[in-house]
Every structure is written in structure tokens, then in C-alpha cells.
Design an enzyme around this catalytic site. Structure first.
Site, PDB file in Angstrom:
ATOM      1  N   LYS A 172      15.438  41.901  -0.378  1.00  0.00           N
ATOM      2  CA  LYS A 172      16.166  42.409   0.787  1.00  0.00           C
ATOM      3  C   LYS A 172      15.851  41.607   2.039  1.00  0.00           C
ATOM      4  CE  LYS A 172      17.055  47.211  -0.501  1.00  0.00           C
ATOM      5  NZ  LYS A 172      16.868  48.614  -0.152  1.00  0.00           N
ATOM      6  N   LYS A 223      23.208  43.358 -10.253  1.00  0.00           N
ATOM      7  CA  LYS A 223      23.225  44.815 -10.409  1.00  0.00           C
ATOM      8  C   LYS A 223      24.275  45.417  -9.479  1.00  0.00           C
ATOM      9  CE  LYS A 223      20.001  46.984  -7.422  1.00  0.00           C
ATOM     10  NZ  LYS A 223      18.893  47.824  -7.043  1.00  0.00           N
ATOM     11  N   LYS A 240      25.463  48.980  -3.500  1.00  0.00           N
ATOM     12  CA  LYS A 240      26.237  49.276  -2.308  1.00  0.00           C
ATOM     13  C   LYS A 240      26.275  48.076  -1.374  1.00  0.00           C
ATOM     14  CE  LYS A 240      23.545  53.014  -2.894  1.00  0.00           C
ATOM     15  NZ  LYS A 240      22.905  54.331  -2.817  1.00  0.00           N
TER      16      LYS A 240
END
Ligand code: TYM
Length: 329
Positions: free
Chosen positions: A112, A195, A198
Site C-alpha cells: 500500500k 486480487k 476495491k
């Protein structure tokens, strides 16, 4: 009864089919045999920038989908994390026994923060797994059902609990991750090696629980496959078809080999149509029920408030035990 705890971020409002298959299917089943607690983890959500108005709505929207998908708030505890102050309090305590290097090894932070740029990433994003450990430990949790992307965080939780107990005396239950091997990871329909998430660049590969049925079917019809034209599972060579097989198998309960036999000699078009039918049959009623619940936000808020009170009682008692063990209070 053994205790179960799990949570989900309110990030996009609508949950996706990866959340449903990877997490909620297990929760729904396990809430029968476990004392189960589920949270909408809004404190985790703010580790990346959020619009305040949107966040508040998304928390409700996600809670409604939990209930619509079969989490029963009169049997299990379903609450919003920020309503229970003990989460932040225990996270602070746990951060003092977490090594900097240990926290630096968390792969989700690495992913991230790489996406955001190291300077844009917050310290909260870095300590995120410690807050997750606090969530789990506050509820004397035995089992943590998650998708496999969360396994490392549950391992950290185990390490912290074991370390705390060794230093300060038996205080926490050491939890175990529960991961469904076959459905642990659902992939993006357009990019079936990534994967489903969102945060993907486009929403064409994302099957949202609040998508209209026609949109769901369309996304499945346009899912990326391959040129072989044979419906068989092969994660390396055929990630798209394999992902669709996983989805169909998880929803219908039919094992993948049986599906391979059934679709022998058939085109991808027929296969995709069946996947679309199965997904729509599962998701459309969830969507309808969620929209019903969202039409009465006051009632939803009442359910969440009474559940938060139940959660607080357990969490406060554990926090008090931990504070006393380390010489506070
Ligand atoms: P989150 O919100 O990213 O995802 C919620 C759950 O859905 C699973 N999941 C998937 N499973 C299969 N395929 C996918 N593509 C997929 N995407 C997501 C996740 O593994 C997860 O089980 N840190 C957690 C939330 C959390 C938590 C907790 C979980 C906070 N505190 C305590 C358990 C216990 C998270 O971000 O999940």
C-alpha cells in the site's frame, strides 16, 4: 462456545464478491458454532485519506450488507469499531511491545505504501496491523476467519499475544487464523493475476454486491479468459478461467473437478452464462435486502448502537486486565 472475531473495512461502501466468498461465507457458517463478533473497521479505514461524509455513509452501507448477507445481529455481535474506545487504547499498549523491524515486514504495508509513495503513507498505515491485533485480542478470540491476504496480520497478533503473556502473565487468548484454502483469494475479472480489490484501477473487474444484476452479468461475460477454449483449472496458464471456476464452485458448492467434467466440450460463452446466473442468484437478494435496510437508517443505527454496547462490555474487561498486568490503573 469458542469465540470468533473478524472485521472488514468500509472502504468503498459496496463489498465485492471476494469479500463475500473469502470472508462472509465462512462467517455465516461459523456463527452457528461460535460466539461471533464482527466489526466494520472504520478506524482502519482512516489510515488512508477518506471524505468524512462519504465514510459515515459507507459504514452504514457495509453494515447493511453484512446483515443482508446473513450475519444475524441478534445472535452475533455486529458493531462499528470506533464506537468502542478500547480498540485504540489497546493498540497503543501493543505498539510498545512491537518491534519496528517486525512491523516493517508486513507485506500489506509495503504494497500500500509503495502505491501511495513512501512519503504520502501515514504512520497509521504502518501501525495498522497493531490495531488489528488489538481488535482480535480484546475479544479473547479463538478463531479469526479471513482471506489469505490477512494471514500475516493474524500471525503478528499471535506473536504479540504470546510475547505479552510471557512478559506480563497470562492475559490474552492466542488466536488462530481460519483460511478456506479453495476460496481464499478471488481475483480481478480483467486482471486475473491481481486480487479483486476495491482499490483496483477500473471497476470492470470488480463484482460489487450492490451492482445491478444486469451489470454483474455483463462484467462476467466480459471477464478475461484465454485462447484454449477448454474449461479447466490451471492457476498458472489459465488464471481467468480458474478464477471463474473458483467463484462458481464456492457459490454452488460443486467441487471444481466436477465442474470441469460438466463443461467438457462446451464454449466459454455457456460457461460464463452459468457463472453469471449463479452469481446473480446469490447477490441479487443480498442487494435487495441491503437496500431495504438502508431505507431505514435510524433502525440500522439502533441495531449498531445496541451491539456496540455488548461489544464494549467485553472489550473494556480485557483492556482493564491488560492495563493492570503492565502496572497501569
Ligand atoms: P478487508 O476489508 O480488506 O477485507 C475483508 C475480508 O475480505 C477478505 N478479502 C478477500 N478474500 C478473497 N478474495 C479477495 N479478493 C479478497 N479481498 C478481501 C479479506 O481477507 C478479509 O477477510 N485488515 C482487515 C480488516 C480487519 C480485521 C480485523 C479482520 C481489521 N481488524 C480483525 C479480522 C480481524 C482488512 O483490511 O480486510
Amino acid at each position: 462456545k469458542p469465540r470468533l472475531y473478524s472485521g472488514m473495512q468500509p472502504s468503498s461502501g459496496s463489498l465485492h464478491i471476494g469479500n463475500l466468498i473469502g470472508a462472509i461465507f465462512q462467517w455465516r457458517r461459523m456463527q452457528e458454532e461460535y460466539d461471533a463478533t464482527f466489526s466494520v473497521v472504520d478506524l482502519h479505514a482512516i489510515t488512508v485519506p477518506q471524505d468524512p461524509k462519504v465514510l459515515r455513509e459507507q459504514v452504514r452501507t457495509v453494515a447493511a450488507q453484512y446483515i443482508a448477507a446473513g450475519i444475524d445481529p441478534s445472535r452475533s455481535v455486529l458493531y462499528v469499531q470506533s464506537a468502542v474506545p478500547a480498540h485504540a487504547q489497546l493498540a497503543w499498549v501493543l505498539s510498545t511491545i512491537t518491534g519496528f523491524g517486525e512491523a516493517s515486514r508486513m507485506t500489506q504495508f509495503k504494497d500500500k505504501s509503495a502505491r501511495q509513495g513512501a512519503d504520502a503513507a501515514s504512520v497509521g498505515l504502518f501501525t495498522y496491523p497493531i490495531l488489528m491485533a488489538a481488535d482480535i485480542l480484546l475479544f479473547d478470540t479463538d478463531a479469526v476467519p479471513v482471506g489469505d491476504d490477512q494471514k500475516q496480520h493474524v500471525e503478528l497478533t499471535r506473536d504479540l499475544a504470546t510475547r505479552f503473556n510471557a512478559r506480563f502473565g497470562d492475559t490474552f487468548v492466542v488466536p488462530k487464523p481460519v483460511i478456506q484454502a479453495e476460496s481464499a483469494r478471488i481475483y480481478d475479472l480483467q486482471e486475473p493475476t491481481a486480487k479483486m480489490s476495491k482499490s483496483a484501477a477500473t471497476d470492470k473487474g470488480l463484482l460489487s454486491l450492490l451492482d445491478e444484476p444486469t451489470k454483474v452479468a455483463k462484467k462476467i461475460r466480459s471477464a478475461v479468459t484465454d485462447m484454449e477454449g477448454v474449461v479447466r483449472a490451471d492457476r498458472e496458464q489459465k488464471p481467468g478461467v480458474t478464477n471463474l471456476l473458483t467463484i462458481l464452485s464456492s457459490i454452488t458448492g460443486t467441487p471444481v473437478p466436477e465442474l470441469e467434467t460438466r463443461f467438457e466440450g462446451q464454449q466459454y460463452g455457456a460457461f460464463k452464462a452459468e457463472v453469471a446466473d449463479a452469481v446473480v442468484a446469490e447477490v441479487a437478494p443480498i442487494r435487495e435486502r441491503a437496500l431495504e435496510l438502508l431505507a431505514d437508517p435510524a433502525e440500522l443505527d439502533r441495531i449498531l448502537a445496541s451491539n456496540a454496547a455488548r461489544a464494549s462490555e467485553v472489550a473494556e474487561a480485557t483492556l482493564d486486565r491488560a492495563y493492570r498486568a503492565i502496572g497501569l490503573r
